[in-house]
Design a protein around this motif. Structure first.
Motif, PDB file in Angstrom:
ATOM      1  N   TRP A 128       0.830  -1.219   0.000  1.00 54.22           N
ATOM      2  CA  TRP A 128       0.000   0.000   0.000  1.00 54.22           C
ATOM      3  C   TRP A 128       0.854   1.255   0.000  1.00 54.22           C
ATOM      4  N   ASP A 129       1.940   1.259   0.785  1.00 55.12           N
ATOM      5  CA  ASP A 129       2.816   2.447   0.821  1.00 55.12           C
ATOM      6  C   ASP A 129       3.450   2.717  -0.534  1.00 55.12           C
ATOM      7  N   GLY A 130       3.888   1.641  -1.187  1.00 58.55           N
ATOM      8  CA  GLY A 130       4.480   1.798  -2.511  1.00 58.55           C
ATOM      9  C   GLY A 130       3.488   2.323  -3.527  1.00 58.55           C
ATOM     10  N   LEU A 131       2.250   1.842  -3.443  1.00 59.65           N
ATOM     11  CA  LEU A 131       1.207   2.357  -4.347  1.00 59.65           C
ATOM     12  C   LEU A 131       0.939   3.823  -4.071  1.00 59.65           C
ATOM     13  N   TYR A 132       0.834   4.172  -2.796  1.00 57.71           N
ATOM     14  CA  TYR A 132       0.573   5.565  -2.438  1.00 57.71           C
ATOM     15  C   TYR A 132       1.711   6.472  -2.896  1.00 57.71           C
ATOM     16  N   ASN A 133       2.944   5.993  -2.803  1.00 56.11           N
ATOM     17  CA  ASN A 133       4.087   6.805  -3.256  1.00 56.11           C
ATOM     18  C   ASN A 133       4.056   7.042  -4.762  1.00 56.11           C
ATOM     19  N   ARG A 134       3.465   6.123  -5.505  1.00 60.54           N
ATOM     20  CA  ARG A 134       3.391   6.256  -6.964  1.00 60.54           C
ATOM     21  C   ARG A 134       2.131   6.984  -7.428  1.00 60.54           C
ATOM     22  N   ILE A 135       1.032   6.771  -6.720  1.00 59.38           N
ATOM     23  CA  ILE A 135      -0.254   7.392  -7.076  1.00 59.38           C
ATOM     24  C   ILE A 135      -0.863   7.934  -5.792  1.00 59.38           C
ATOM     25  N   ARG A 136      -0.855   9.233  -5.647  1.00 63.10           N
ATOM     26  CA  ARG A 136      -1.273   9.880  -4.400  1.00 63.10           C
ATOM     27  C   ARG A 136      -2.796   9.954  -4.291  1.00 63.10           C
ATOM     28  N   VAL A 137      -3.391   8.853  -3.875  1.00 63.46           N
ATOM     29  CA  VAL A 137      -4.823   8.843  -3.591  1.00 63.46           C
ATOM     30  C   VAL A 137      -5.016   8.248  -2.200  1.00 63.46           C
ATOM     31  N   ASN A 138      -5.949   8.810  -1.438  1.00 66.80           N
ATOM     32  CA  ASN A 138      -6.127   8.403  -0.052  1.00 66.80           C
ATOM     33  C   ASN A 138      -6.547   6.952   0.119  1.00 66.80           C
ATOM     34  N   CYS A 139      -7.184   6.354  -0.894  1.00 67.03           N
ATOM     35  CA  CYS A 139      -7.618   4.964  -0.742  1.00 67.03           C
ATOM     36  C   CYS A 139      -6.424   4.024  -0.614  1.00 67.03           C
ATOM     37  N   PHE A 140      -5.211   4.485  -0.954  1.00 68.37           N
ATOM     38  CA  PHE A 140      -4.000   3.685  -0.775  1.00 68.37           C
ATOM     39  C   PHE A 140      -3.271   4.058   0.518  1.00 68.37           C
ATOM     40  N   HIS A 141      -3.753   5.077   1.214  1.00 65.88           N
ATOM     41  CA  HIS A 141      -3.035   5.608   2.370  1.00 65.88           C
ATOM     42  C   HIS A 141      -3.829   5.475   3.666  1.00 65.88           C
ATOM     43  N   SER A 142      -5.057   5.958   3.672  1.00 65.85           N
ATOM     44  CA  SER A 142      -5.882   5.938   4.880  1.00 65.85           C
ATOM     45  C   SER A 142      -6.724   4.674   4.914  1.00 65.85           C
ATOM     46  N   ASP A 143      -6.395   3.765   5.813  1.00 64.08           N
ATOM     47  CA  ASP A 143      -7.118   2.506   5.984  1.00 64.08           C
ATOM     48  C   ASP A 143      -7.296   1.782   4.650  1.00 64.08           C
ATOM     49  N   PRO A 144      -6.185   1.459   3.972  1.00 63.95           N
ATOM     50  CA  PRO A 144      -6.284   0.890   2.627  1.00 63.95           C
ATOM     51  C   PRO A 144      -6.834  -0.542   2.626  1.00 63.95           C
ATOM     52  N   SER A 145      -7.641  -0.811   1.624  1.00 60.78           N
ATOM     53  CA  SER A 145      -8.117  -2.175   1.370  1.00 60.78           C
ATOM     54  C   SER A 145      -8.461  -2.269  -0.105  1.00 60.78           C
ATOM     55  N   VAL A 146      -8.508  -3.485  -0.617  1.00 61.95           N
ATOM     56  CA  VAL A 146      -8.893  -3.675  -2.013  1.00 61.95           C
ATOM     57  C   VAL A 146     -10.312  -3.160  -2.218  1.00 61.95           C
ATOM     58  N   LYS A 147     -11.211  -3.474  -1.279  1.00 64.61           N
ATOM     59  CA  LYS A 147     -12.609  -3.074  -1.418  1.00 64.61           C
ATOM     60  C   LYS A 147     -12.763  -1.548  -1.474  1.00 64.61           C
ATOM     61  N   SER A 148     -12.113  -0.832  -0.566  1.00 70.28           N
ATOM     62  CA  SER A 148     -12.242   0.631  -0.578  1.00 70.28           C
ATOM     63  C   SER A 148     -11.589   1.224  -1.824  1.00 70.28           C
ATOM     64  N   SER A 149     -10.493   0.620  -2.264  1.00 68.78           N
ATOM     65  CA  SER A 149      -9.830   1.112  -3.474  1.00 68.78           C
ATOM     66  C   SER A 149     -10.715   0.920  -4.695  1.00 68.78           C
ATOM     67  N   LEU A 150     -11.365  -0.248  -4.802  1.00 68.38           N
ATOM     68  CA  LEU A 150     -12.255  -0.506  -5.933  1.00 68.38           C
ATOM     69  C   LEU A 150     -13.408   0.494  -5.953  1.00 68.38           C
ATOM     70  N   LYS A 151     -13.975   0.750  -4.797  1.00 66.71           N
ATOM     71  CA  LYS A 151     -15.101   1.694  -4.713  1.00 66.71           C
ATOM     72  C   LYS A 151     -14.678   3.074  -5.225  1.00 66.71           C
ATOM     73  N   PHE A 152     -13.503   3.537  -4.775  1.00 66.01           N
ATOM     74  CA  PHE A 152     -12.995   4.836  -5.197  1.00 66.01           C
ATOM     75  C   PHE A 152     -12.651   4.851  -6.687  1.00 66.01           C
ATOM     76  N   LEU A 153     -11.936   3.840  -7.149  1.00 67.59           N
ATOM     77  CA  LEU A 153     -11.464   3.837  -8.532  1.00 67.59           C
ATOM     78  C   LEU A 153     -12.603   3.704  -9.531  1.00 67.59           C
TER      79      LEU A 153
END
Length: 72
Positions: free
Chosen positions: A28-53
């Motif tokens: 998750w940290d590596g993803l956040y460093n490459r793409i600055r979106v909170n779904c990879f930083h604040s309480d990251p999960s696949v489910k929350s990321s899918l919802k956002f994306l």
């Protein structure tokens, strides 16, 4: 007209697989460093990321681009 998309490396790959594979590769940290979106930083999960994306096309485009650059 054929449903095939030979020039699209993401054809047939679900967004869930894209996120899961990237998370496994970068974490998750590596993803956040490459793409600055909170779904990879604040309480990251696949489910929350899918919802956002699914609602945020610019972020989805960046995630898909990173997937292609990483795995193809």
């Amino acid at each position: 007209m054929s449903a095939q998309q030979p020039n699209n490396p993401l054809h047939g790959i679900t967004l869930e697989k894209v996120v899961s594979d990237l998370q496994a590769h970068y974490g998750w940290d590596g993803l956040y460093n490459r793409i600055r979106v909170n779904c990879f930083h604040s309480d990251p999960s696949v489910k929350s990321s899918l919802k956002f994306l699914r609602k945020t096309q610019w972020a989805r485009d960046k995630v898909e681009k990173l997937y292609v650059e990483t795995f193809y």
